[in-house]
Scaffold this motif. Sequence first.
Motif, PDB file in Angstrom:
ATOM      1  N   LYS A 173      -2.822  -1.713 -16.889  1.00  0.00           N
ATOM      2  CA  LYS A 173      -3.042  -2.980 -17.586  1.00  0.00           C
ATOM      3  C   LYS A 173      -4.060  -3.847 -16.860  1.00  0.00           C
ATOM      4  CE  LYS A 173       0.738  -3.102 -20.668  1.00  0.00           C
ATOM      5  NZ  LYS A 173       1.664  -2.025 -20.167  1.00  0.00           N
ATOM      6  N   LYS A 174      -4.162  -3.653 -15.525  1.00  0.00           N
ATOM      7  CA  LYS A 174      -5.072  -4.523 -14.776  1.00  0.00           C
ATOM      8  C   LYS A 174      -6.192  -3.715 -14.126  1.00  0.00           C
ATOM      9  CE  LYS A 174      -1.782  -7.970 -13.272  1.00  0.00           C
ATOM     10  NZ  LYS A 174      -0.898  -8.014 -12.123  1.00  0.00           N
ATOM     11  N   ALA A 175      -7.372  -4.334 -14.069  1.00  0.00           N
ATOM     12  CA  ALA A 175      -8.487  -3.692 -13.378  1.00  0.00           C
ATOM     13  C   ALA A 175      -8.108  -3.530 -11.907  1.00  0.00           C
ATOM     14  CB  ALA A 175      -9.736  -4.558 -13.510  1.00  0.00           C
ATOM     15  N   GLY A 176      -8.593  -2.462 -11.294  1.00  0.00           N
ATOM     16  CA  GLY A 176      -8.285  -2.247  -9.887  1.00  0.00           C
ATOM     17  C   GLY A 176      -7.048  -1.388  -9.673  1.00  0.00           C
ATOM     18  N   PHE A 177      -6.312  -1.113 -10.746  1.00  0.00           N
ATOM     19  CA  PHE A 177      -5.127  -0.264 -10.623  1.00  0.00           C
ATOM     20  C   PHE A 177      -5.368   1.107 -11.233  1.00  0.00           C
ATOM     21  CE2 PHE A 177      -3.471  -4.459  -9.942  1.00  0.00           C
ATOM     22  CZ  PHE A 177      -2.477  -4.298  -9.007  1.00  0.00           C
ATOM     23  N   ASP A 195      -7.203   3.929 -13.918  1.00  0.00           N
ATOM     24  CA  ASP A 195      -7.318   3.985 -15.375  1.00  0.00           C
ATOM     25  C   ASP A 195      -5.956   4.184 -16.028  1.00  0.00           C
ATOM     26  OD1 ASP A 195     -10.171   3.822 -15.198  1.00  0.00           O
ATOM     27  OD2 ASP A 195     -10.135   5.898 -14.462  1.00  0.00           O
ATOM     28  N   TYR A 196      -5.127   4.959 -15.360  1.00  0.00           N
ATOM     29  CA  TYR A 196      -3.749   5.176 -15.840  1.00  0.00           C
ATOM     30  C   TYR A 196      -2.803   4.950 -14.678  1.00  0.00           C
ATOM     31  CZ  TYR A 196      -5.314   7.027 -20.306  1.00  0.00           C
ATOM     32  OH  TYR A 196      -5.859   7.150 -21.552  1.00  0.00           O
ATOM     33  N   GLN A 197      -1.590   4.629 -15.030  1.00  0.00           N
ATOM     34  CA  GLN A 197      -0.602   4.376 -13.985  1.00  0.00           C
ATOM     35  C   GLN A 197       0.703   5.085 -14.360  1.00  0.00           C
ATOM     36  OE1 GLN A 197       0.812   0.254 -13.324  1.00  0.00           O
ATOM     37  NE2 GLN A 197      -0.329   0.397 -11.393  1.00  0.00           N
ATOM     38  N   ALA A 198       1.341   5.723 -13.350  1.00  0.00           N
ATOM     39  CA  ALA A 198       2.647   6.347 -13.581  1.00  0.00           C
ATOM     40  C   ALA A 198       3.687   5.553 -12.795  1.00  0.00           C
ATOM     41  CB  ALA A 198       2.634   7.800 -13.127  1.00  0.00           C
ATOM     42  N   ASN A 199       4.706   5.063 -13.487  1.00  0.00           N
ATOM     43  CA  ASN A 199       5.691   4.196 -12.830  1.00  0.00           C
ATOM     44  C   ASN A 199       7.064   4.852 -12.698  1.00  0.00           C
ATOM     45  OD1 ASN A 199       3.639   2.400 -12.939  1.00  0.00           O
ATOM     46  ND2 ASN A 199       4.455   1.227 -14.660  1.00  0.00           N
ATOM     47  N   GLY A 200       7.094   6.159 -12.949  1.00  0.00           N
ATOM     48  CA  GLY A 200       8.386   6.839 -13.007  1.00  0.00           C
ATOM     49  C   GLY A 200       9.102   6.977 -11.671  1.00  0.00           C
ATOM     50  N   ALA A 201       8.360   6.885 -10.573  1.00  0.00           N
ATOM     51  CA  ALA A 201       8.975   7.132  -9.258  1.00  0.00           C
ATOM     52  C   ALA A 201      10.098   6.129  -8.973  1.00  0.00           C
ATOM     53  CB  ALA A 201       7.911   7.073  -8.163  1.00  0.00           C
ATOM     54  N   MET A 202       9.917   4.888  -9.420  1.00  0.00           N
ATOM     55  CA  MET A 202      10.897   3.852  -9.085  1.00  0.00           C
ATOM     56  C   MET A 202      12.285   4.152  -9.661  1.00  0.00           C
ATOM     57  SD  MET A 202       7.836   2.159  -8.690  1.00  0.00           S
ATOM     58  CE  MET A 202       7.416   1.184 -10.105  1.00  0.00           C
ATOM     59  N   PHE A 237       4.115   2.595  -7.514  1.00  0.00           N
ATOM     60  CA  PHE A 237       3.250   2.926  -8.659  1.00  0.00           C
ATOM     61  C   PHE A 237       2.258   3.996  -8.223  1.00  0.00           C
ATOM     62  CE2 PHE A 237       4.180  -1.662  -9.159  1.00  0.00           C
ATOM     63  CZ  PHE A 237       4.798  -1.631 -10.392  1.00  0.00           C
ATOM     64  N   ILE A 238       1.954   4.909  -9.151  1.00  0.00           N
ATOM     65  CA  ILE A 238       0.884   5.864  -8.857  1.00  0.00           C
ATOM     66  C   ILE A 238      -0.305   5.517  -9.740  1.00  0.00           C
ATOM     67  CG2 ILE A 238       0.190   8.294  -8.983  1.00  0.00           C
ATOM     68  CD1 ILE A 238       3.121   9.009  -8.421  1.00  0.00           C
ATOM     69  N   ASN A 239      -1.425   5.156  -9.101  1.00  0.00           N
ATOM     70  CA  ASN A 239      -2.634   4.807  -9.849  1.00  0.00           C
ATOM     71  C   ASN A 239      -3.561   6.003  -9.914  1.00  0.00           C
ATOM     72  OD1 ASN A 239      -1.598   2.250  -9.926  1.00  0.00           O
ATOM     73  ND2 ASN A 239      -2.932   1.446  -8.297  1.00  0.00           N
ATOM     74  N   ILE A 240      -4.065   6.262 -11.114  1.00  0.00           N
ATOM     75  CA  ILE A 240      -4.956   7.407 -11.298  1.00  0.00           C
ATOM     76  C   ILE A 240      -6.337   6.914 -11.716  1.00  0.00           C
ATOM     77  CG2 ILE A 240      -5.334   9.531 -12.617  1.00  0.00           C
ATOM     78  CD1 ILE A 240      -2.240   9.596 -13.009  1.00  0.00           C
ATOM     79  N   HIS A 241      -7.328   7.240 -10.898  1.00  0.00           N
ATOM     80  CA  HIS A 241      -8.715   6.905 -11.241  1.00  0.00           C
ATOM     81  C   HIS A 241      -9.390   8.166 -11.747  1.00  0.00           C
ATOM     82  CE1 HIS A 241      -8.652   3.042  -8.839  1.00  0.00           C
ATOM     83  NE2 HIS A 241      -7.613   3.683  -8.320  1.00  0.00           N
ATOM     84  N   GLU A 269      -3.628   7.003  -5.903  1.00  0.00           N
ATOM     85  CA  GLU A 269      -3.116   6.218  -4.774  1.00  0.00           C
ATOM     86  C   GLU A 269      -1.766   5.619  -5.149  1.00  0.00           C
ATOM     87  OE1 GLU A 269      -6.278   3.399  -4.727  1.00  0.00           O
ATOM     88  OE2 GLU A 269      -5.600   2.613  -6.643  1.00  0.00           O
ATOM     89  N   ILE A 270      -1.037   5.229  -4.125  1.00  0.00           N
ATOM     90  CA  ILE A 270       0.249   4.581  -4.369  1.00  0.00           C
ATOM     91  C   ILE A 270       0.060   3.079  -4.173  1.00  0.00           C
ATOM     92  CG2 ILE A 270       2.657   4.403  -3.636  1.00  0.00           C
ATOM     93  CD1 ILE A 270       2.362   7.283  -2.625  1.00  0.00           C
ATOM     94  N   ALA A 271       0.619   2.329  -5.079  1.00  0.00           N
ATOM     95  CA  ALA A 271       0.496   0.875  -4.966  1.00  0.00           C
ATOM     96  C   ALA A 271       1.869   0.241  -5.108  1.00  0.00           C
ATOM     97  CB  ALA A 271      -0.437   0.343  -6.053  1.00  0.00           C
ATOM     98  N   GLY A 272       2.022  -0.937  -4.510  1.00  0.00           N
ATOM     99  CA  GLY A 272       3.264  -1.698  -4.645  1.00  0.00           C
ATOM    100  C   GLY A 272       4.480  -0.881  -4.271  1.00  0.00           C
ATOM    101  N   PRO A 273       5.573  -1.038  -4.996  1.00  0.00           N
ATOM    102  CA  PRO A 273       6.827  -0.382  -4.625  1.00  0.00           C
ATOM    103  C   PRO A 273       6.831   1.121  -4.909  1.00  0.00           C
ATOM    104  CG  PRO A 273       7.087  -1.621  -6.664  1.00  0.00           C
ATOM    105  CD  PRO A 273       5.731  -1.948  -6.148  1.00  0.00           C
TER     106      PRO A 273
END
Length: 579
Positions: A32-36, A38-45, A82-86, A76-80
């Motif tokens: 949803k935000k630039a810098g994170f 193109d896609y994000q996977a939030n399933g790990a949490m 999140f997996i960010n995919i560029h 890369e991993i971000a925050g708690p």
Amino acid sequence: MNIRELLNQKVQQAMQAAGIPADYSAHLAPSKKAGFGDYQANGAMAAAKAMKTNPRELAQTILDNLDLDGIAEKTEIAGPGFINIHLADNWLAQQTATLLNDPQLGQEKVAAPQTVVVDYSSPNLAKEMHVGHLRSSIIGDALVRALEFQGHRVIRQNHVGDWGTQFGMLIAELEDQIEDGEAAEFALKDLEGFYQQSKKHFDEDEDFAKRARDYVVKLQSGDERVLGLWEKFKRVSLHHSEEIYEQLNVTLKEEDVRGESAYNDDLPKVVAALKKQGLAVEDQGAQVVFLEELADKEGNPSPVIIQKQGGGYLYATSDLAALRYRTQSLQADRILYFIDARQSLHMNQVFTLARKAKFVPDNVSLEHHAFGTMMGPDGKPFKTRTGGTVKLASLLDEAVERAAALIAAKDPGLSEEEKVEVAQKVGIGAVKYADLSKTRTNDYIFNWDAMLSFEGNTAPYLQYAYTRIQSIFRKAGVKPTDLAADINIGTEAEKALALKLLQFPEVLDQVTREAYPHVLCTYLYDVASLFMKFYEACPILKKDVDTATRNSRLGIAHVAAQTLKTGLDLLGIETMEKM
Ligand code: ARG
């Protein structure tokens, strides 16, 4: 497979390899935000919580098992956790190239097509179509087009109101006028006036009212002469609707009409079935079903009358019969209704009752996609200056006239013939797009100036963006079919546009799943805006642009144009080569 599905599958595999049970979702979505990325996977949490481990560590294990070679340039991993995919520019370029000559623009035909019955437009035939029929007709039609594009088998159903007590009144009037020497076609020329007149006679003339009531009985018992008059009435009235559909570019045809009258013979069977199951009970001479499921706050069950005292049937009865037909004869997997939100209780009752009576198998999805009201500038339901209902035909004529005036003022050097075509497409497109681009469930204010503007999220803006790309091709002297399938992505603007273009099938998935055409509108607006940025940042026609770069950019521009054209077409909005 679209990007979202592809990445979802890859992350899902990595999660399983990381020891996470298969029923945990990757929760993959565009960032949803630039810098994170193109896609994000939030399933790990969620998975970490259930497995009582550290989410960031689990995300790392997922990453260790994630194989996006050639697809992503960075993860890369971000925050708690999140997996960010560029995504990699090269991969995006290759993917975009596959769209160059693909009329489906990456939307493969679905592997398991569903039979989808779509109930839309469905006007009452007694009157001319008015603005209140706009939304059902165009929202339903957009969904039908998108579902067919995905490869589903769509059955359109125009459930017109062609039965009921008002027809006695109309037939009595028709007979009087025919006796006065008018041909039926002539008498019905002004459908609206005809209705008003018969209503007046009905209210003021006791004799007439009695005859009208007799006609209802005769009609329902199959009296041939009365049926003949009713047929005439229906034909003229349907013809009027067909003219509107044509003008509106709505795909409904004569063969899609299956009105309330078609279920006439099934109504006693519906009532009998409900009685036999003990669902319908007699209440003050009427047959009524009391639905506990829809009880009010005091616990009073919701009553559905299925047969009146005296034997007449109701709107709900024909809807129940229609549901049986749609599931049993048409074999629907999914049934969509595009009807005003004010009929929500009615639809809820019909669905609840149909399920309870086992008229509809559990695996058939029943969906009422309600919509809000079109409002005038005063924020009240749209009316004429004198407070009357606005005929849809006059509204559409006005749209075309207004568009013609705008085109004339702009004077883009079109021939007379082209001007007529452009005014038609821009005027009708503007009215449709203004409606389709609003969240369906909300009311909206009808505003001529806003919808006909060439700036902002409007049909003219998108149509213009399309013609702009066509003119680039004319100036370049290149035909899109001559382009070699070689695309390079070297700038942010190219990447942003290419990624957006590749997301078309994902957007369609959401549109057909949730029946929200505004999602497609927002998407097309993004495409047009990103194209404008791309065209500014990445010159195509300038002299110092080398051939390979120029062709690659032309390729991206072509896919953008095709996406705009196809997307607008799915909304039932036409494009033109020049404007
Ligand atoms: N004829 C109805 C009306 O004008 C709409 C019918 C909608 N479809 C249905 N199956 N009930 O209000």
